[in-house]
Scaffold this motif. Structure first.
Motif, PDB file in Angstrom:
ATOM      1  N   SER A   1      46.637   7.413  54.554  1.00 17.49           N
ATOM      2  CA  SER A   1      46.622   9.100  54.984  1.00 17.49           C
ATOM      3  C   SER A   1      46.874   8.708  56.334  1.00 17.49           C
ATOM      4  O   SER A   1      46.689   7.565  57.179  1.00 17.49           O
TER       5      SER A   1
ATOM      6  N   ASN B   1      37.059  14.869  48.587  1.00 18.09           N
ATOM      7  CA  ASN B   1      37.117  15.437  49.761  1.00 18.09           C
ATOM      8  C   ASN B   1      36.001  14.359  50.731  1.00 18.09           C
ATOM      9  O   ASN B   1      35.523  13.378  50.113  1.00 18.09           O
ATOM     10  N   ASP B   2      36.377  14.419  51.880  1.00 18.17           N
ATOM     11  CA  ASP B   2      35.649  13.822  52.667  1.00 18.17           C
ATOM     12  C   ASP B   2      34.064  13.558  52.469  1.00 18.17           C
ATOM     13  O   ASP B   2      33.376  12.360  52.505  1.00 18.17           O
TER      14      ASP B   2
ATOM     15  N   MET C   1      41.816  11.616  50.954  1.00 19.11           N
ATOM     16  CA  MET C   1      40.831  12.314  51.759  1.00 19.11           C
ATOM     17  C   MET C   1      39.571  11.706  51.894  1.00 19.11           C
ATOM     18  O   MET C   1      38.713  12.077  52.579  1.00 19.11           O
TER      19      MET C   1
ATOM     20  N   THR D   1      39.515  20.871  49.146  1.00 22.82           N
ATOM     21  CA  THR D   1      40.203  20.318  50.184  1.00 22.82           C
ATOM     22  C   THR D   1      39.305  19.821  51.444  1.00 22.82           C
ATOM     23  O   THR D   1      39.834  19.050  52.528  1.00 22.82           O
TER      24      THR D   1
ATOM     25  N   ASP E   1      43.774  19.360  54.169  1.00 19.79           N
ATOM     26  CA  ASP E   1      44.639  18.560  53.025  1.00 19.79           C
ATOM     27  C   ASP E   1      45.772  18.166  53.685  1.00 19.79           C
ATOM     28  O   ASP E   1      46.595  18.840  53.735  1.00 19.79           O
TER      29      ASP E   1
END
Length: 347
Positions: free
Chosen positions: A282, A226-227, A255, A73, A77
């Motif tokens: 997003s 994830n980032d 993400m 996450t 998230d």
């Protein structure tokens, strides 16, 4: 006198009528149901869920299983929070509760799921992050637990599923970048055996072949979704010799986009000018500069569809949702931005 007996006495109606009203039975008229619910709220009456579950053979709980941990996450998230909202919207129609079942990244998903099922904690399940071969599907089918999968798998128990159109995303992304002069196109793929990675790579390769472009395995970048993973990809791309690195990139994970932008900027490459990026829409992507060219899907609507399709397989609710076994790939809408710039001139 406590609980349901006190409610019945206060309202001067039978205990059976109060019980049926609290449980949403259709043979109670709306005026009576309203009186019972208002009186229960005023008295602070909360039904004993364990007792109700024992009597009804159900819990009134729908579980949504997902993996947790920073590798999954990152800093948060947005995908699942929006999906949960849609699922809960449907659950609320039927006085059901949604419970998110968080399987830690260190835990075995199969063992975790078996514990949940053995405890009889839920009436139905939504599983996510489906693997190429997913033992959870066979297990739930063998145990007779109603479930739906968010994602396809080669493991097929005749179960319902929804998945995103990753093949269409690969083909559209490659076609669009090739039309802008790109011949070296990179993509993200998961580090594990999540099935979407296999689907995306297969159709990415096929799209390259249609354009007469040789597949280069060095252009598949694996990282955590994830980032931080996006930032690492940006740094790795920038570290490659300019004539050997991709000039454009397609991300399947929403993400990672912010991290990829930052990683490119930190390494001296400007998205939308020196390097083309296409990704998933997003809320965070709306603040990126340049505007991201992205693939959009209403995640709340996805959650609603998941919940309704799950209830369609459960006898108590199938009359409300006569859908049969739903197996559907959901198309993604391309939203044009400024991030997928033309390829830089060679030389």
């Amino acid at each position: 006198m406590k609980g349901i007996r006190r409610l019945a006495q206060e309202l001067d109606i039978s205990i059976g009528t109060v019980s049926r009203a609290l449980n949403g039975k259709p043979d109670v008229n709306e005026q009576t149901r309203k009186r019972v619910l208002e009186a229960a709220a005023a008295m602070g009456y909360v039904p004993n869920q364990a007792g109700r579950a024992l009597r009804k053979g159900s819990t009134g709980v729908i579980g949504f299983m997902m993996q947790s941990g920073s590798q999954i996450t990152g800093e948060g998230d947005v995908f699942f929070m929006s999906v949960f909202d849609g699922v809960q919207t449907v659950c609320a129609r039927h006085q059901l509760d949604l419970v998110v079942l968080l399987c830690a990244s260190e835990d075995d998903p199969d063992a975790y799921l078996q514990r949940v099922v053995d405890r009889g904690f839920v009436d139905g399940l939504i599983i996510s992050a489906t693997k190429r071969h997913d033992h959870r599907i066979d297990f739930l089918s063998q145990r007779g637990v109603p479930f739906i999968a968010l994602g396809r798998s080669l493991t097929d128990a005749g179960h319902p599923w929804f998945d995103l159109d990753f093949e269409g995303m690969a083909e559209t992304g490659v076609d669009r970048l090739v039309a802008k002069g790109h011949r070296r196109i990179g993509i993200f793929a998961p580090m594990d055996d999540t099935n979407l990675g296999y689907i995306f790579i297969e159709h990415y390769r096929a799209a390259l072949e249609r354009h007469g472009i040789a597949f280069n395995p060095d252009f598949i970048f694996r990282a955590h979704p994830n980032d931080r993973g996006g930032h690492q990809i940006g740094e790795r791309i920038a570290a490659m010799p300019p004539d050997q690195r991709p000039t454009g990139f397609i991300l399947t994970n929403e993400m990672m986009t912010v991290g990829l932008y930052r990683g490119l900027y930190d390494s001296g490459l400007q998205p939308g000018k020196d390097f083309a990026v296409m990704g998933r829409d997003s809320p965070q992507a709306h603040y990126l500069t340049p505007k991201l060219t992205c693939f959009h899907l209403s995640l709340r609507d996805l959650g609603i569809a998941l919940a309704e399709s799950l209830l369609a397989t459960m006898p108590d609710f199938s009359g409300d949702y006569p859908l049969g076994v739903v197996r559907k790939v959901l198309p993604l809408q391309l939203i044009e931005g400024d991030s997928d710039c033309p390829a830089p001139p060679e030389g």
